[in-house]
Design a protein around this motif. Structure first.
Motif, PDB file in Angstrom:
ATOM      1  N   THR A 165       0.812  -1.219   0.000  1.00  0.00           N
ATOM      2  CA  THR A 165       0.000   0.000   0.000  1.00  0.00           C
ATOM      3  C   THR A 165       0.846   1.270   0.000  1.00  0.00           C
ATOM      4  O   THR A 165       0.325   2.358  -0.248  1.00  0.00           O
ATOM      5  CB  THR A 165      -0.915   0.030   1.238  1.00  0.00           C
ATOM      6  OG1 THR A 165      -0.102   0.107   2.427  1.00  0.00           O
ATOM      7  CG2 THR A 165      -1.775  -1.228   1.311  1.00  0.00           C
ATOM      8  N   HIS A 166       2.145   1.135   0.342  1.00  0.00           N
ATOM      9  CA  HIS A 166       3.070   2.274   0.403  1.00  0.00           C
ATOM     10  C   HIS A 166       2.640   3.315   1.437  1.00  0.00           C
ATOM     11  O   HIS A 166       2.935   4.504   1.306  1.00  0.00           O
ATOM     12  CB  HIS A 166       3.233   2.934  -0.975  1.00  0.00           C
ATOM     13  CG  HIS A 166       3.620   1.953  -2.045  1.00  0.00           C
ATOM     14  ND1 HIS A 166       4.841   1.326  -2.075  1.00  0.00           N
ATOM     15  CD2 HIS A 166       2.910   1.460  -3.111  1.00  0.00           C
ATOM     16  CE1 HIS A 166       4.897   0.501  -3.115  1.00  0.00           C
ATOM     17  NE2 HIS A 166       3.743   0.551  -3.754  1.00  0.00           N
ATOM     18  N   LEU A 221      -8.631  -3.623   3.501  1.00  0.00           N
ATOM     19  CA  LEU A 221      -7.543  -4.595   3.433  1.00  0.00           C
ATOM     20  C   LEU A 221      -7.962  -5.965   3.969  1.00  0.00           C
ATOM     21  O   LEU A 221      -7.349  -6.979   3.628  1.00  0.00           O
ATOM     22  CB  LEU A 221      -6.327  -4.083   4.209  1.00  0.00           C
ATOM     23  CG  LEU A 221      -5.591  -2.885   3.599  1.00  0.00           C
ATOM     24  CD1 LEU A 221      -4.376  -2.535   4.440  1.00  0.00           C
ATOM     25  CD2 LEU A 221      -5.171  -3.178   2.164  1.00  0.00           C
ATOM     26  N   GLY A 222      -8.975  -5.992   4.824  1.00  0.00           N
ATOM     27  CA  GLY A 222      -9.441  -7.268   5.330  1.00  0.00           C
ATOM     28  C   GLY A 222      -9.921  -8.185   4.222  1.00  0.00           C
ATOM     29  O   GLY A 222      -9.775  -9.410   4.293  1.00  0.00           O
ATOM     30  N   ARG A 223     -10.488  -7.604   3.164  1.00  0.00           N
ATOM     31  CA  ARG A 223     -10.952  -8.391   2.012  1.00  0.00           C
ATOM     32  C   ARG A 223      -9.838  -8.601   0.994  1.00  0.00           C
ATOM     33  O   ARG A 223      -9.758  -9.654   0.367  1.00  0.00           O
ATOM     34  CB  ARG A 223     -12.125  -7.685   1.337  1.00  0.00           C
ATOM     35  CG  ARG A 223     -13.359  -7.523   2.229  1.00  0.00           C
ATOM     36  CD  ARG A 223     -14.448  -6.779   1.498  1.00  0.00           C
ATOM     37  NE  ARG A 223     -14.915  -7.553   0.337  1.00  0.00           N
ATOM     38  CZ  ARG A 223     -15.540  -7.007  -0.706  1.00  0.00           C
ATOM     39  NH1 ARG A 223     -15.762  -5.693  -0.734  1.00  0.00           N
ATOM     40  NH2 ARG A 223     -15.935  -7.758  -1.709  1.00  0.00           N
ATOM     41  N   ALA A 224      -8.985  -7.599   0.845  1.00  0.00           N
ATOM     42  CA  ALA A 224      -7.929  -7.688  -0.157  1.00  0.00           C
ATOM     43  C   ALA A 224      -6.792  -8.607   0.292  1.00  0.00           C
ATOM     44  O   ALA A 224      -6.183  -9.297  -0.537  1.00  0.00           O
ATOM     45  CB  ALA A 224      -7.381  -6.297  -0.460  1.00  0.00           C
ATOM     46  N   LEU A 225      -6.511  -8.620   1.588  1.00  0.00           N
ATOM     47  CA  LEU A 225      -5.398  -9.413   2.120  1.00  0.00           C
ATOM     48  C   LEU A 225      -5.891 -10.251   3.304  1.00  0.00           C
ATOM     49  O   LEU A 225      -5.543  -9.978   4.460  1.00  0.00           O
ATOM     50  CB  LEU A 225      -4.248  -8.492   2.562  1.00  0.00           C
ATOM     51  CG  LEU A 225      -3.597  -7.623   1.486  1.00  0.00           C
ATOM     52  CD1 LEU A 225      -2.635  -6.624   2.124  1.00  0.00           C
ATOM     53  CD2 LEU A 225      -2.870  -8.482   0.456  1.00  0.00           C
ATOM     54  N   ILE A 249      -4.574  -5.847  -5.112  1.00  0.00           N
ATOM     55  CA  ILE A 249      -3.337  -5.760  -4.345  1.00  0.00           C
ATOM     56  C   ILE A 249      -2.599  -7.074  -4.492  1.00  0.00           C
ATOM     57  O   ILE A 249      -3.218  -8.152  -4.482  1.00  0.00           O
ATOM     58  CB  ILE A 249      -3.613  -5.462  -2.852  1.00  0.00           C
ATOM     59  CG1 ILE A 249      -4.252  -4.083  -2.692  1.00  0.00           C
ATOM     60  CG2 ILE A 249      -2.330  -5.525  -2.022  1.00  0.00           C
ATOM     61  CD1 ILE A 249      -4.587  -3.708  -1.257  1.00  0.00           C
ATOM     62  N   GLU A 250      -1.300  -6.989  -4.657  1.00  0.00           N
ATOM     63  CA  GLU A 250      -0.486  -8.199  -4.797  1.00  0.00           C
ATOM     64  C   GLU A 250      -0.737  -9.147  -3.631  1.00  0.00           C
ATOM     65  O   GLU A 250      -0.663  -8.750  -2.468  1.00  0.00           O
ATOM     66  CB  GLU A 250       0.992  -7.809  -4.844  1.00  0.00           C
ATOM     67  CG  GLU A 250       1.939  -8.985  -4.959  1.00  0.00           C
ATOM     68  CD  GLU A 250       3.388  -8.558  -4.804  1.00  0.00           C
ATOM     69  OE1 GLU A 250       4.234  -9.443  -4.588  1.00  0.00           O
ATOM     70  OE2 GLU A 250       3.660  -7.351  -4.883  1.00  0.00           O
TER      71      GLU A 250
END
Length: 483
Positions: free
Chosen positions: A345-346, A358-362, A440-441
């Motif tokens: 996310t930088h 981010l809970g869903r993305a990672l 997101i990677e």
């Protein structure tokens, strides 16, 4: 056999300088696994006396000054050798795709690990001091070259604080050597130092070591250094380096100068309790996730110092277990913040992270951070609970008021941990809640392996703390300041 943890680690660092870059990460990983495997093999051997600081290697080094290459082992040092191995393996896995100056990065990393093994196994004061100071140099370069936020400032601040503490330690070692005529820790543990010497040499030695343990008010290098360091650097700082100061304070200052310890232990308890509450309160106000975890480390190391101050078997054994526990949990928290989140996310700003879903993305990162947060708060079933409850039982016998005040700190720890967890992963932007998660990677396999190793360690010790206590407690009971 345990001495080979040092030799293999330094040998791996040297090999990194001569072999091509393509082999760097594998050499580092194999080296770290070999060191950890030796520690585990020693841990389960039944013919090793872990109740006493038993000589492993002893070779004359500088006979004129009584210096020996002398290594020894007991349950305390073996516990810290194990957490060093765990932190080293996970730090390398979380640095698997380091792109620039890869050989150099892992070279400095292995020097920190090898120097740490040396500190935990040294039975000669000068040798311990040599390894202790050796760790400072690679720490500096890891941060100054490979760090991020104010990396030059963070590296220099950490180094200057370390050298200040080292100067105090050197002064104390000279006083001990001149008085006793020996540098052998086992021999010095039998020597009766004059009470006048102990009254001033103990605080000098203890404070010199405790600087690296993050004692309040000489703790400010820790959050700054953690934030400036690369992820592996933060993991090693929290997992290993802060333990060097605490271990040396126990092994050298407290054990060799027991009367001085009795004179000053109430002040150690005061500084420990202030550090627990103050650092937790400051963490609650931070907006940068790494700063939150950095101050959390200072607060949790305060429990180690409080355990020391109790001067009873329960409290000191709990402090050693807390060193292991925080080494694992701190490394895990920094791995999530620095590698899983910041690299993708930088940003580490909680306000920015709260809208990223981010809970869903990672999901794996979210799960890992939930586990790390539960362990950090001292939820039963994790190593943090086993360590902190043991320390508090020991503290109740010596300083009941400290337990009540520390309770405030524990509430603050829960508050800032839950705040960081919620803002990082559980805040949902309602405008995008039904949309697909952001691109997101995904978390890589090495990162999952590193996180799983750390989670397994805190769970295993939390569910069955007897595994470590049976090795730690006899070694603590043999220490001089308890007699």
């Amino acid at each position: 056999m345990i001495a080979w943890t040092i030799y293999i680690t330094f040998a791996g660092a040297v090999v990194l300088l001569v072999l091509p870059r393509v082999f760097a990460r594998w050499i580092a990983l194999v080296t770290a696994i070999a060191g950890f495997a030796i520690g585990v093999a020693t841990f389960f051997r039944h013919d090793v006396d872990l109740a006493h600081f038993t000589t492993v290697v002893r070779v004359s080094w500088v006979p004129a000054l009584g210096m020996n290459y002398h290594l020894a082992l007991d349950g305390i040092s073996l516990t810290l050798v194990l957490v060093t191995g765990i932190a080293a393996i996970s730090a390398i896995l979380f640095s698997w795709d380091v792109a620039e100056r890869q050989n150099e990065f892992f070279f400095w990393l292995l020097l920190v690990v090898g120097g740490s093994f040396g500190v935990f196994l040294s039975a000669d004061l000068f040798l311990l001091f040599l390894f202790y100071e050796l760790v400072i140099v690679p720490k500096y370069f890891l941060i100054a070259i490979f760090g991020s936020t104010n990396k030059e400032y963070g590296a220099m601040k950490l180094t200057l604080y370390s050298f200040f503490g080292g100067a105090l330690v050197f002064l104390g070692i000279i006083a001990i050597y001149v008085s006793a005529g020996s540098l052998d820790i086992n021999q010095l543990a039998q020597f009766q130092f004059a009470p006048q010497l102990q009254s001033w040499a103990f605080p000098v030695l203890f404070l010199g070591f405790a600087v690296l343990a993050g004692i309040w008010p000489l703790h400010t290098w820790a959050p700054t250094g953690h934030v400036a360091a690369p992820t592996a650097g933060s993991m090693l700082l929290a997992g290993i380096v802060m333990k060097l100061g605490a271990y040396a304070a126990l092994r050298v200052a407290m054990n060799l100068l027991p009367q001085g310890f009795q004179m000053w232990r109430t002040w150690i308890a005061v500084l420990a309790v202030v550090g627990i509450v103050y650092a937790a309160a400051v963490a609650l106000r931070q907006r940068d996730l790494k700063f939150v975890i950095g101050y959390s480390s200072v607060s949790h190391m305060g429990f180690v110092l409080l355990g020391f101050a109790t001067a009873n078997v329960f409290g000191v054994s709990g402090a050693v277990l807390q060193m292991f526990s925080h080494g694992v949990i701190g490394a895990l928290l920094f791995a999530v913040a620095g590698r899983m989140i910041y690299r993708r996310t930088h940003t580490r700003e909680l306000d920015a992270l709260s809208g990223m879903n981010l809970g869903r993305a990672l999901p794996f990162a979210a799960f890992t951070f939930v586990v790390a947060s539960a362990a950090s708060m001292g939820i039963p079933g994790f190593s943090g609970f086993a360590a902190e409850i043991t320390i508090l039982i020991g503290a109740w016998k010596s300083y009941p008021l400290a337990v009540w005040i520390t309770g405030v700190g524990m509430v603050l720890v829960a508050a800032f941990t839950l705040r960081a967890l919620k803002r990082s992963f559980l805040d949902v932007d309602l405008a995008t809640a039904s949309a697909a998660p952001p691109e997101i990677e995904p978390i890589t396999i090495p990162e999952k392996l590193g996180a799983s190793l750390l989670m397994f360690a805190t769970l295993a010790v939390g569910l069955y703390p007897k595994l470590l206590f049976d090795r730690i407690q006899p070694a603590v009971e043999a220490m001089r300041f308890l007699k």
